[in-house]
Design a protein around this motif. Sequence first.
Motif, PDB file in Angstrom:
ATOM      1  N   GLY A 120       0.809  -1.206   0.000  1.00 15.52           N
ATOM      2  CA  GLY A 120       0.000   0.000   0.000  1.00 15.52           C
ATOM      3  C   GLY A 120       0.839   1.250   0.000  1.00 15.52           C
ATOM      4  N   ALA A 121       0.173   2.375  -0.241  1.00 16.56           N
ATOM      5  CA  ALA A 121       0.827   3.680  -0.202  1.00 16.56           C
ATOM      6  C   ALA A 121      -0.176   4.664   0.383  1.00 16.56           C
ATOM      7  N   ALA A 122      -0.055   4.933   1.661  1.00 14.17           N
ATOM      8  CA  ALA A 122      -1.030   5.752   2.369  1.00 14.17           C
ATOM      9  C   ALA A 122      -1.140   7.138   1.758  1.00 14.17           C
ATOM     10  N   GLY A 123      -2.399   7.567   1.565  1.00 13.42           N
ATOM     11  CA  GLY A 123      -2.658   8.928   1.124  1.00 13.42           C
ATOM     12  C   GLY A 123      -2.436   9.188  -0.347  1.00 13.42           C
ATOM     13  N   THR A 124      -2.061   8.140  -1.120  1.00 11.84           N
ATOM     14  CA  THR A 124      -1.776   8.357  -2.545  1.00 11.84           C
ATOM     15  C   THR A 124      -2.684   7.547  -3.455  1.00 11.84           C
ATOM     16  N   GLY A 125      -3.711   6.902  -2.896  1.00 10.62           N
ATOM     17  CA  GLY A 125      -4.547   6.033  -3.704  1.00 10.62           C
ATOM     18  C   GLY A 125      -3.815   4.791  -4.130  1.00 10.62           C
ATOM     19  N   GLY A 126      -2.868   4.348  -3.307  1.00  8.20           N
ATOM     20  CA  GLY A 126      -1.968   3.292  -3.706  1.00  8.20           C
ATOM     21  C   GLY A 126      -2.458   1.884  -3.489  1.00  8.20           C
ATOM     22  N   SER A 127      -3.730   1.669  -3.248  1.00  6.21           N
ATOM     23  CA  SER A 127      -4.218   0.320  -2.995  1.00  6.21           C
ATOM     24  C   SER A 127      -4.163  -0.578  -4.216  1.00  6.21           C
ATOM     25  N   ASN A 128      -4.051   0.001  -5.412  1.00  3.98           N
ATOM     26  CA  ASN A 128      -4.060  -0.843  -6.611  1.00  3.98           C
ATOM     27  C   ASN A 128      -2.930  -1.859  -6.610  1.00  3.98           C
ATOM     28  N   ASN A 129      -1.808  -1.574  -5.952  1.00  4.97           N
ATOM     29  CA  ASN A 129      -0.711  -2.544  -5.913  1.00  4.97           C
ATOM     30  C   ASN A 129      -1.057  -3.788  -5.113  1.00  4.97           C
ATOM     31  N   HIS A 133      -1.487  -8.844  -5.257  1.00  6.40           N
ATOM     32  CA  HIS A 133      -0.791  -9.471  -4.126  1.00  6.40           C
ATOM     33  C   HIS A 133      -1.743  -9.710  -2.959  1.00  6.40           C
ATOM     34  N   GLN A 134      -2.974 -10.091  -3.266  1.00  6.95           N
ATOM     35  CA  GLN A 134      -4.023 -10.221  -2.237  1.00  6.95           C
ATOM     36  C   GLN A 134      -4.138 -11.645  -1.698  1.00  6.95           C
ATOM     37  N   TRP A 135      -3.048 -12.405  -1.695  1.00  4.15           N
ATOM     38  CA  TRP A 135      -3.120 -13.844  -1.447  1.00  4.15           C
ATOM     39  C   TRP A 135      -2.471 -14.278  -0.138  1.00  4.15           C
ATOM     40  N   GLY A 136      -2.065 -13.364   0.722  1.00  6.41           N
ATOM     41  CA  GLY A 136      -1.237 -13.717   1.865  1.00  6.41           C
ATOM     42  C   GLY A 136      -1.972 -13.771   3.192  1.00  6.41           C
ATOM     43  N   ALA A 137      -1.220 -14.181   4.212  1.00  7.19           N
ATOM     44  CA  ALA A 137      -1.641 -14.147   5.620  1.00  7.19           C
ATOM     45  C   ALA A 137      -0.451 -13.655   6.414  1.00  7.19           C
ATOM     46  N   PRO A 208      -2.566  -9.449   5.220  1.00 10.46           N
ATOM     47  CA  PRO A 208      -1.620  -8.321   5.146  1.00 10.46           C
ATOM     48  C   PRO A 208      -2.247  -6.999   4.719  1.00 10.46           C
ATOM     49  N   TRP A 209      -3.216  -7.021   3.819  1.00 13.41           N
ATOM     50  CA  TRP A 209      -3.783  -5.756   3.336  1.00 13.41           C
ATOM     51  C   TRP A 209      -4.434  -4.973   4.477  1.00 13.41           C
ATOM     52  N   PRO A 210      -5.389  -5.541   5.220  1.00 13.85           N
ATOM     53  CA  PRO A 210      -5.932  -4.758   6.345  1.00 13.85           C
ATOM     54  C   PRO A 210      -4.923  -4.528   7.460  1.00 13.85           C
ATOM     55  N   ASP A 292     -17.504   4.228   5.553  1.00 14.52           N
ATOM     56  CA  ASP A 292     -18.188   5.342   4.909  1.00 14.52           C
ATOM     57  C   ASP A 292     -19.690   5.088   4.958  1.00 14.52           C
ATOM     58  N   PRO A 293     -20.516   6.099   5.287  1.00 11.51           N
ATOM     59  CA  PRO A 293     -21.954   5.863   5.406  1.00 11.51           C
ATOM     60  C   PRO A 293     -22.613   5.424   4.103  1.00 11.51           C
ATOM     61  N   THR A 294     -22.003   5.744   2.962  1.00 13.95           N
ATOM     62  CA  THR A 294     -22.558   5.352   1.670  1.00 13.95           C
ATOM     63  C   THR A 294     -21.897   4.098   1.126  1.00 13.95           C
ATOM     64  N   TYR A 295     -20.556   4.071   1.130  1.00 12.47           N
ATOM     65  CA  TYR A 295     -19.826   2.982   0.482  1.00 12.47           C
ATOM     66  C   TYR A 295     -19.392   1.886   1.446  1.00 12.47           C
ATOM     67  N   GLY A 296     -19.612   2.072   2.739  1.00  6.32           N
ATOM     68  CA  GLY A 296     -19.343   1.010   3.685  1.00  6.32           C
ATOM     69  C   GLY A 296     -17.901   0.967   4.153  1.00  6.32           C
ATOM     70  N   ILE A 297     -17.454  -0.224   4.528  1.00  5.10           N
ATOM     71  CA  ILE A 297     -16.175  -0.429   5.184  1.00  5.10           C
ATOM     72  C   ILE A 297     -15.006  -0.014   4.285  1.00  5.10           C
ATOM     73  N   ASN A 298     -14.102   0.806   4.843  1.00  5.04           N
ATOM     74  CA  ASN A 298     -12.902   1.228   4.116  1.00  5.04           C
ATOM     75  C   ASN A 298     -11.724   0.282   4.349  1.00  5.04           C
ATOM     76  N   THR A 299     -11.638  -0.274   5.542  1.00  3.51           N
ATOM     77  CA  THR A 299     -10.595  -1.254   5.823  1.00  3.51           C
ATOM     78  C   THR A 299     -10.769  -2.439   4.873  1.00  3.51           C
ATOM     79  N   ALA A 300      -9.680  -2.919   4.288  1.00  8.09           N
ATOM     80  CA  ALA A 300      -9.754  -4.016   3.324  1.00  8.09           C
ATOM     81  C   ALA A 300     -10.385  -5.242   3.969  1.00  8.09           C
ATOM     82  N   ALA A 301     -11.463  -5.747   3.386  1.00  9.00           N
ATOM     83  CA  ALA A 301     -12.309  -6.763   4.024  1.00  9.00           C
ATOM     84  C   ALA A 301     -11.823  -8.179   3.709  1.00  9.00           C
TER      85      ALA A 301
END
Length: 314
Positions: A120-129, A133-137, A208-210, A292-301
């Motif tokens: 991740g990259a905080a504050g830069t919209g960096g979640s795309n990376n 790599h969403q396969w870990g623990a 790892p993501w959350p 977010d009240p509209t889009y829901g949970i921001n923490t990676a679920a």
Amino acid sequence: MKKAVYFLTLGLLLGFSSCSSDDDVLSNEAAVSVLNKSGSTAKTAVTDPSIGTTTTLNLTSSLLSSGTTTTGGKYWQDTYTSNTNLTVDIFKFSHSATSTGYNYWDGFIVSNVNDITNYGAAGTGGSNNWVAHQWGAMAGSGFGTSSTIAAGTPGTTGDPYIVAYWSSYMDPQSPEGTTFSEANFSNWIKIGDTGLYQVQGLKINIHPWPYYGCLYGDGFARAFTSGDRFELLIYGVDQSGVITNPIVHSLADYSGSSLVMPTGWVNVNTTDLGDLGNVKYLIFQMASTDSDPTYGINTAAYFCLDKLSVKRVN
């Protein structure tokens, strides 16, 4: 995490092109509305063991013999295959997916990836990376792997484990007391065929993501501060198909003087599991104070699980 706006924008920039390599994978939560949970209806024959038998989830390396290779190991080859459920022992795991124009999945998959890098990259919209790599623990491997295999060690893999992604897009909120339907929920586990079961044990690990999102923020999620929490809610489905009250398992807790996030496998409280009663299904949802009240949970679920153990009682 409600990523619909972000991934719709990213998809438009990339033309929603089909992906042939791991690094090009897209995830689009908005796609869940058109998937209609197709993967949840796949039929797989499961036979109940005899009454009194205890069965513990046993994830073997053969589940990944044809897996997709990525940084640190492999993940399930059917992750982006629609109408396909992961079935292991007497456990049938929900799974929805598409690979038409873009790739999307939710529910459960199996992985042995030993990679705990912060993508991740905080504050830069960096979640795309994170998408590739969403396969870990954070434990680095399934429960029971030799302690000589340290999490994040390049070139090493351990025992497989389950990775879960919860899509809250269609899930009913606070569903206790209502009648369960597979098509209405992102993350469920069916136990056996027609029998009833007591849940004897379950191990949970933070993804790892959350984990890094709670520590530092990731472009969607903000870093946790005092009073924040990130939780896994576990419901049962009883003999009549009615959803029980949930038990709550903490993944990240900043109720005290510091942020508490265990990185090893943690037992869900056995008394709490017993309070679910005799069940046919387990349902998993997530909650975060960063929502977010509209889009829901921001923490990676995302969360990880292993060694689900049940005893047939009827």
